[in-house]
Design a protein around this motif. Structure first.
Motif, PDB file in Angstrom:
ATOM      1  N   ASP A  61      -1.746  -6.577  11.659  1.00  0.00           N
ATOM      2  CA  ASP A  61      -2.859  -6.298  10.746  1.00  0.00           C
ATOM      3  C   ASP A  61      -3.406  -4.888  10.980  1.00  0.00           C
ATOM      4  N   GLN A  62      -3.593  -4.548  12.245  1.00  0.00           N
ATOM      5  CA  GLN A  62      -4.124  -3.218  12.570  1.00  0.00           C
ATOM      6  C   GLN A  62      -3.173  -2.110  12.143  1.00  0.00           C
ATOM      7  N   VAL A  64      -0.844  -2.196   9.786  1.00  0.00           N
ATOM      8  CA  VAL A  64      -0.799  -2.110   8.327  1.00  0.00           C
ATOM      9  C   VAL A  64      -1.986  -1.303   7.814  1.00  0.00           C
ATOM     10  N   ARG A  65      -3.175  -1.635   8.284  1.00  0.00           N
ATOM     11  CA  ARG A  65      -4.381  -0.955   7.819  1.00  0.00           C
ATOM     12  C   ARG A  65      -4.371   0.521   8.217  1.00  0.00           C
ATOM     13  N   ASP A  66      -3.822   0.801   9.394  1.00  0.00           N
ATOM     14  CA  ASP A  66      -3.774   2.189   9.858  1.00  0.00           C
ATOM     15  C   ASP A  66      -2.786   3.005   9.025  1.00  0.00           C
ATOM     16  N   LEU A  68      -1.890   2.432   5.969  1.00  0.00           N
ATOM     17  CA  LEU A  68      -2.437   2.604   4.620  1.00  0.00           C
ATOM     18  C   LEU A  68      -3.543   3.660   4.569  1.00  0.00           C
ATOM     19  N   ALA A  69      -4.101   4.001   5.717  1.00  0.00           N
ATOM     20  CA  ALA A  69      -5.147   5.037   5.772  1.00  0.00           C
ATOM     21  C   ALA A  69      -4.567   6.391   6.184  1.00  0.00           C
ATOM     22  N   ALA A 113       0.365  -4.993   0.328  1.00  0.00           N
ATOM     23  CA  ALA A 113      -0.897  -4.242   0.262  1.00  0.00           C
ATOM     24  C   ALA A 113      -0.726  -2.837  -0.292  1.00  0.00           C
TER      25      ALA A 113
ATOM     26  N   THR B  94     -11.592   6.783   3.560  1.00  0.00           N
ATOM     27  CA  THR B  94     -10.565   7.555   4.272  1.00  0.00           C
ATOM     28  C   THR B  94      -9.909   8.513   3.278  1.00  0.00           C
ATOM     29  N   THR B  96      -7.113   8.317   2.110  1.00  0.00           N
ATOM     30  CA  THR B  96      -6.294   7.583   1.132  1.00  0.00           C
ATOM     31  C   THR B  96      -7.156   6.650   0.281  1.00  0.00           C
ATOM     32  N   THR B  98      -9.048   4.267   1.138  1.00  0.00           N
ATOM     33  CA  THR B  98      -9.402   2.962   1.699  1.00  0.00           C
ATOM     34  C   THR B  98     -10.776   3.130   2.372  1.00  0.00           C
ATOM     35  N   ALA B 134      -7.652  -9.404  10.840  1.00  0.00           N
ATOM     36  CA  ALA B 134      -7.448 -10.255  12.022  1.00  0.00           C
ATOM     37  C   ALA B 134      -8.593 -10.013  13.016  1.00  0.00           C
ATOM     38  N   GLU B 150     -12.526  -0.894  11.726  1.00  0.00           N
ATOM     39  CA  GLU B 150     -11.533  -1.567  10.887  1.00  0.00           C
ATOM     40  C   GLU B 150     -11.404  -0.819   9.576  1.00  0.00           C
ATOM     41  N   ARG B 151     -10.245  -0.948   8.954  1.00  0.00           N
ATOM     42  CA  ARG B 151     -10.005  -0.289   7.671  1.00  0.00           C
ATOM     43  C   ARG B 151      -9.570  -1.299   6.621  1.00  0.00           C
ATOM     44  N   SER B 152      -9.933  -1.020   5.398  1.00  0.00           N
ATOM     45  CA  SER B 152      -9.502  -1.908   4.318  1.00  0.00           C
ATOM     46  C   SER B 152      -8.067  -1.570   3.929  1.00  0.00           C
ATOM     47  N   MET B 153      -7.414  -2.516   3.260  1.00  0.00           N
ATOM     48  CA  MET B 153      -6.087  -2.230   2.718  1.00  0.00           C
ATOM     49  C   MET B 153      -6.232  -1.677   1.294  1.00  0.00           C
ATOM     50  N   LYS B 154      -7.190  -2.225   0.574  1.00  0.00           N
ATOM     51  CA  LYS B 154      -7.391  -1.823  -0.811  1.00  0.00           C
ATOM     52  C   LYS B 154      -8.222  -0.548  -0.869  1.00  0.00           C
TER      53      LYS B 154
END
Lengths: 213, 168
Positions: A61-62, A64-66, A68-69, A113, B94, B96, B98, B134, B150-154
């Motif tokens: 999860d971490q 994936v989110r990283d 995507l940023a 995502a 961010t 991107t 998110t 998570a 924490e970061r969002s996906m969307k």
């Protein structure tokens, strides 16, 4: 006399136990051995010092989110093509672990995502794809609905990673301590540059370790 | 129990969140640095934080649950409210597009605290735009700070967030 009485009482207790078991129905037996559902994101009843389901979920999860940023990957004008599989994801740790658990989850989560920001290449299925391409070109099948491409897609980036650990054990108390480090890197498949990297650490101690398999 | 940070201008449309510190600082003069001090918390003041008029999750049946403030930290463990405070809460876009949220906690006890935290991201009608993140463990040493991030996906569709924290 006292000894005979004790013996008699013991036999009586055993008989009572046997009767109880004999009287229990198959449904009772099933209830006793019933499995229960767990939250994969939480610590379960069997815990050791290694990587567990909650770590796998949290780390993927971490990551994936990283990813995507990260603008170098997720904000390109043309969606980059990425291979995420376990071919270059190694395990040097003292724990047996199926690396596909990590890479499959990363790939599927990222694909869901990414909203088209990335294209994932099924390089592990290259032979399967080649087989179908051959059938289309031989005329055994038609060309499908998405058209023909000159070749399978080449990839821009590939995920690599490593799992490493260090164990310590106290011989007097039997306590075990393990530090596990999982590293992730996305490598540019032309230049070799590492465009993204991250790590996930787990440090745990327990009196009795469990067997992971 | 909620320690919240309101976002300016109606949700995350404003790219940067202004952190509203809901701790004992509310009625104290501007903080000035003092060296060699051990952190002391008045968690009861934090628990008695005034009403917040921002967006909140409310029950379908009126008054059947306490409303849950959005753009805030939600304690799911009452005991934790006596052991730690939320010192700061931040949110930003961010590169991107998110959303990255971050909360800084202070351990008010003389022992190590292990907490779990996760984030939820919602759109303008409070619909969850992605699965909850998570649970992450945050280990905070005695009288020290700990940071959760924490970061969002969307991307643009994220307008509200909610951070949940619970004991290990």
């Amino acid at each position: 006399m006292k000894r005979i009485a004790t013996h008699f009482l013991g036999s009586l207790a055993l008989a009572a136990c046997a009767l109880t078991f004999a009287a229990s129905t198959p449904a009772d037996a099933q209830k006793r051995g019933k499995s229960r559902d767990l939250d994969a994101g939480m610590a379960g009843p069997v815990q050791g010092v290694g990587i567990e389901s909650r770590d796998l979920l949290a780390m993927s999860d971490q990551m994936v989110r990283d990813i995507l940023a990260t603008p170098e990957i997720a904000a390109r004008s043309v969606a980059p093509r990425i291979i995420v599989d376990s071919k270059y994801f190694t395990n040097e740790s003292s724990q047996r672990i199926n690396q596909n658990l990590i890479t499959d989850r990363l790939r599927t989560s990222l694909n869901r995502a990414s909203d088209g920001r990335m294209v994932f290449i099924a390089r592990q299925n290259a032979a399967m794809i080649e087989e179908e391409r051959a059938l289309k070109r031989e005329g055994t099948t038609d060309s499908g609905t998405t058209g023909l491409t000159r070749a399978q897609f080449g990839a821009d980036f590939r995920l690599t990673g490593n799992i490493a650990s260090q164990d310590a054990r106290n011989a007097r108390t039997g306590q075990v301590q393990r530090f596990t480090q999982i590293t992730f890197e996305l490598v540019d498949l032309e230049s070799g540059a590492i465009v993204w990297s991250n790590a996930y650490d787990v440090a745990r101690a327990a009196t009795d370790d469990v067997t992971y398999r | 129990m909620i320690r919240r940070a309101a976002l300016g201008g109606g949700g995350l449309a404003a790219a940067t969140a202004a952190a509203l510190l809901v701790t004992a600082l509310a009625d104290s003069p501007p903080a000035t640095a003092r060296e060699n001090q051990v952190v002391k918390c008045k968690t009861s003041k934090a628990r008695k934080a005034p009403e917040y008029a921002g967006a909140a999750l409310v029950a379908n049946v009126p008054r059947s649950m306490t409303s849950i403030d959005l753009n805030a930290v939600q304690f799911t463990d009452k005991a934790l409210t006596r052991e730690m405070v939320v010192e700061g809460l931040f949110a930003r876009r961010t590169e991107t597009d998110t959303v990255e949220v971050s909360a800084r906690f202070v351990n008010c006890t003389g022992r190590q605290l292990i907490i779990r935290a996760r984030s939820n991201f919602m759109d303008e009608v409070q619909y969850p735009v992605e699965p909850s993140s998570a649970w992450q463990r945050v280990i905070i040493q005695p009288y020290a700070t700990g940071v959760y991030r924490e970061r969002s996906m969307k991307r643009d569709e994220v307008k509200y967030y909610l951070i949940e924290i619970a004991g290990e």
